[in-house]
Design a protein around this motif. Structure first.
Motif, mmCIF file in Angstrom:
data_model
loop_
_atom_site.group_PDB
_atom_site.id
_atom_site.type_symbol
_atom_site.label_atom_id
_atom_site.label_comp_id
_atom_site.label_asym_id
_atom_site.label_seq_id
_atom_site.Cartn_x
_atom_site.Cartn_y
_atom_site.Cartn_z
ATOM 1 N N ARG A 416 0.855 -1.187 0.000
ATOM 2 C CA ARG A 416 0.000 0.000 0.000
ATOM 3 C C ARG A 416 0.889 1.235 0.000
ATOM 4 N NH1 ARG A 416 -5.213 0.210 3.845
ATOM 5 N NH2 ARG A 416 -5.270 -1.897 2.942
ATOM 6 N N GLY A 417 0.755 2.052 -1.054
ATOM 7 C CA GLY A 417 1.648 3.170 -1.266
ATOM 8 C C GLY A 417 1.450 4.327 -0.309
ATOM 9 N N GLY A 418 2.504 5.115 -0.170
ATOM 10 C CA GLY A 418 2.503 6.225 0.779
ATOM 11 C C GLY A 418 1.430 7.260 0.535
ATOM 12 N N LYS A 419 0.980 7.439 -0.724
ATOM 13 C CA LYS A 419 -0.034 8.461 -1.016
ATOM 14 C C LYS A 419 -1.324 8.202 -0.249
ATOM 15 C CE LYS A 419 -1.779 6.051 -5.130
ATOM 16 N NZ LYS A 419 -2.023 6.146 -6.591
ATOM 17 N N HIS A 420 -1.623 6.960 0.051
ATOM 18 C CA HIS A 420 -2.843 6.627 0.785
ATOM 19 C C HIS A 420 -2.753 7.001 2.262
ATOM 20 C CE1 HIS A 420 -4.172 4.529 -2.781
ATOM 21 N NE2 HIS A 420 -3.059 3.810 -2.775
ATOM 22 N N PHE A 421 -1.555 7.294 2.718
ATOM 23 C CA PHE A 421 -1.330 7.666 4.119
ATOM 24 C C PHE A 421 -0.970 9.139 4.265
ATOM 25 C CE2 PHE A 421 -0.255 3.239 3.406
ATOM 26 C CZ PHE A 421 -0.953 2.583 4.409
ATOM 27 N N GLY A 422 -1.157 9.895 3.193
ATOM 28 C CA GLY A 422 -0.797 11.313 3.221
ATOM 29 C C GLY A 422 0.700 11.534 3.192
ATOM 30 N N ALA A 423 1.442 10.581 2.627
ATOM 31 C CA ALA A 423 2.910 10.641 2.634
ATOM 32 C C ALA A 423 3.453 10.501 1.218
ATOM 33 C CB ALA A 423 3.475 9.541 3.541
ATOM 34 N N SER A 424 4.773 10.491 1.093
ATOM 35 C CA SER A 424 5.445 10.401 -0.192
ATOM 36 C C SER A 424 5.210 9.042 -0.846
ATOM 37 C CB SER A 424 6.956 10.620 0.007
ATOM 38 O OG SER A 424 7.680 10.256 -1.155
ATOM 39 N N THR A 425 5.157 9.048 -2.173
ATOM 40 C CA THR A 425 5.003 7.804 -2.924
ATOM 41 C C THR A 425 6.273 6.965 -2.905
ATOM 42 O OG1 THR A 425 5.586 8.970 -4.969
ATOM 43 C CG2 THR A 425 3.243 8.757 -4.456
ATOM 44 N N LYS A 426 7.342 7.492 -2.338
ATOM 45 C CA LYS A 426 8.568 6.701 -2.199
ATOM 46 C C LYS A 426 8.438 5.660 -1.088
ATOM 47 C CE LYS A 426 12.681 8.415 -2.837
ATOM 48 N NZ LYS A 426 13.010 7.899 -4.186
ATOM 49 N N TYR A 427 7.355 5.749 -0.306
ATOM 50 C CA TYR A 427 7.131 4.811 0.795
ATOM 51 C C TYR A 427 6.002 3.837 0.467
ATOM 52 C CZ TYR A 427 9.959 7.777 3.882
ATOM 53 O OH TYR A 427 10.986 8.485 4.468
ATOM 54 N N VAL A 428 6.103 2.664 1.055
ATOM 55 C CA VAL A 428 4.998 1.702 1.036
ATOM 56 C C VAL A 428 4.861 1.084 2.422
ATOM 57 C CG1 VAL A 428 5.177 1.099 -1.411
ATOM 58 C CG2 VAL A 428 6.497 -0.200 0.288
ATOM 59 N N ARG A 429 3.647 0.633 2.700
ATOM 60 C CA ARG A 429 3.406 -0.124 3.936
ATOM 61 C C ARG A 429 3.367 -1.597 3.597
ATOM 62 N NH1 ARG A 429 -2.228 -0.445 7.166
ATOM 63 N NH2 ARG A 429 -2.505 -2.010 5.529
#
Length: 451
Positions: A416-429
């Motif tokens: 799940r990409g960072g954009k879904h958490f209000g964060a950078s797309t360089k991150y994933v959960r």
């Protein structure tokens, strides 16, 4: 007449051919999308995430394409008992779905318990709507109150004295009930709801889904105007990055809700009993029983507890008694295990420690990824000194990779990409709670990724 019969026969042949083509196409499409169905939103949390993309102004088809995999790709197969079967090619063709936090890693522990946690319900039991009409939460089973209170005292992670216990169908319903209880009914504007980014990806949708006018999602707490009334959600340890959180806004018009779903000693050192006005917990992450759909809130204010109860009463006319009794039995077993040779929390801690060691070793073998570090602290429950062992890994793609979710998807790893958490797309959960077979494949595949 002969001409008519000739035409009719030709029509039937053509019709049959068209139907066979249609059947073949449906069969082919079903085969092609089977993995997509398994890898897309199979439970409520996943559906919330999917619809959340729509709500945030993103296109639906982008998310469907994210979840889509080729018909030649396999989702890790399982037997009816949940055990993974052997994949002939060693797993290269398998899509590893680590997008959602389905806590299947706990299955093995509970299999060992056998009859100890088995609940048998007779047909005449639990017929009434009511459990305890003297209680603020009149559909709350006394057995669950006893189990919740005992477990918190054993672990030392939350104060229960002077609190009202409100039961919900998971902590998601309790979150919505708390918003209802805390939002002024006659305000000229909806109550603002904020949480510090990266925040839980389902918060925005759950806040705004009904568009009730009572409350609205106002985004990142770090960017909020302190002059307006607000409700701040404090998730600690935080989903998705595992950090310990405190409130951010600190305005004089604010109300706090503390989501403590992960404040258990397999994930984080217990430093002191939490003592907040509204605290949310759930069996899904404390014991792994997500399918039981039971959460509970510890609420100081009686009126707030009554309003939360009213919301659940209107929403679902209470909460399943069968689920409550099962949850109570499980929580009692967890407390009992703390008096034995190896408690549930010892078992879970060792498993989480082992998994975090493996994922860090995998990340250290490549320069493409990085993980956050957590300083060690002494846990008052176990006496151990350790850093956070979050239920999710907040993985960052280094270098030129800007879309980490898409990058991993090309290597058959769903996250799940960072954009879904209000964060950078360089991150994933990345979920750390999957079955052993999935986690083993993931930690082998990750360091093998080159580009």
């Amino acid at each position: 007449m002969a001409d008519f019969m000739f035409v009719l026969k030709n029509f039937l042949v053509v019709s049959l051919a068209m139907n066979m083509c249609l059947i073949w196409k449906i069969s082919y499409d079903d085969e092609e999308t089977l993995a997509s169905k398994w890898s897309s939103w199979g439970n409520l949390q996943q559906k919330l995430h999917f619809h959340g993309s729509c709500f945030n102004g993103e296109k639906n088809n982008g998310r469907l394409e994210d979840a889509h995999v080729s018909k030649r790709t396999q989702i890790l197969p399982t037997t009816s008992s949940g055990a993974a079967t052997v994949v002939p090619d060693g797993g290269e063709s398998v899509v590893i779905n680590l997008d959602h936090g389905d806590p299947t890693m706990y299955e093995n522990f509970w299999k060992q318990k056998g009859e100890e946690t088995t609940v048998i319900t007779s047909g005449w039991q639990h017929i009434s709507y009511f459990s305890d009409i003297k209680n603020v939460c009149w559909f709350l089973e006394p057995e669950l109150v006893s189990a919740v209170t005992r477990l918190h005292k054993v672990v030392g992670n939350a104060k229960t004295d002077g609190r009202h216990v409100v039961v919900g169908t998971g902590s998601s319903q309790l979150y919505q009930a708390a918003l209802f209880a805390l939002s002024p009914p006659n305000a000229s504007d909806p109550m603002n709801v904020v949480s510090a980014a990266p925040f839980y990806s389902s918060y925005p949708l759950m806040t705004d889904y009904l568009k009730s006018g009572l409350h609205k999602w106002a985004g990142d707490a770090y960017k909020f105007n302190k002059q307006n009334p607000y409700i701040e959600l404090v998730t600690s340890p935080n989903n998705p990055d595992g950090s310990t959180r405190q409130d951010v806004v600190k305005g004089h018009k604010g109300i706090l809700i503390h989501d403590l779903a992960y404040y258990w000693p397999q994930y984080t050192p217990i430093l002191s009993p939490a003592d907040y006005d509204i605290m949310l917990f759930t069996v899904s992450k404390s014991t792994g029983h997500a399918g039981t759909r039971i959460g509970w809130a510890l609420v100081k204010d009686r009126e707030v507890a009554k309003k939360m109860t009213t919301f659940i009463e209107i929403n679902t006319i209470g909460v399943s008694k069968d689920s409550q009794i099962r949850a109570a039995k499980i929580l009692q077993a967890v407390s009992d295990s703390c008096d034995g040779d190896e408690s549930f929390f010892d078992y879970s801690y060792k498993l989480m420690e082992k998994r975090w060691k493996k994922i860090r070793e995998a990340v250290d073998k490549t320069e493409l990824f990085s993980l956050p570090d957590f300083p060690p602290e002494i846990c008052s429950f176990s006496g151990r000194s350790f850093g956070q062992l979050p239920a999710f890994a907040w993985l960052k793609c280094e270098g030129d990779v800007d879309d980490c979710e898409g990058f991993l998807r090309r290597h058959k790893i769903l996250s799940r990409g960072g954009k879904h958490f209000g964060a950078s797309t360089k991150y994933v959960r990345i979920s750390m709670l999957c079955r052993d077979s999935e986690f083993e494949l993931f930690t082998k595949r990750l360091p093998a990724i080159i580009s």
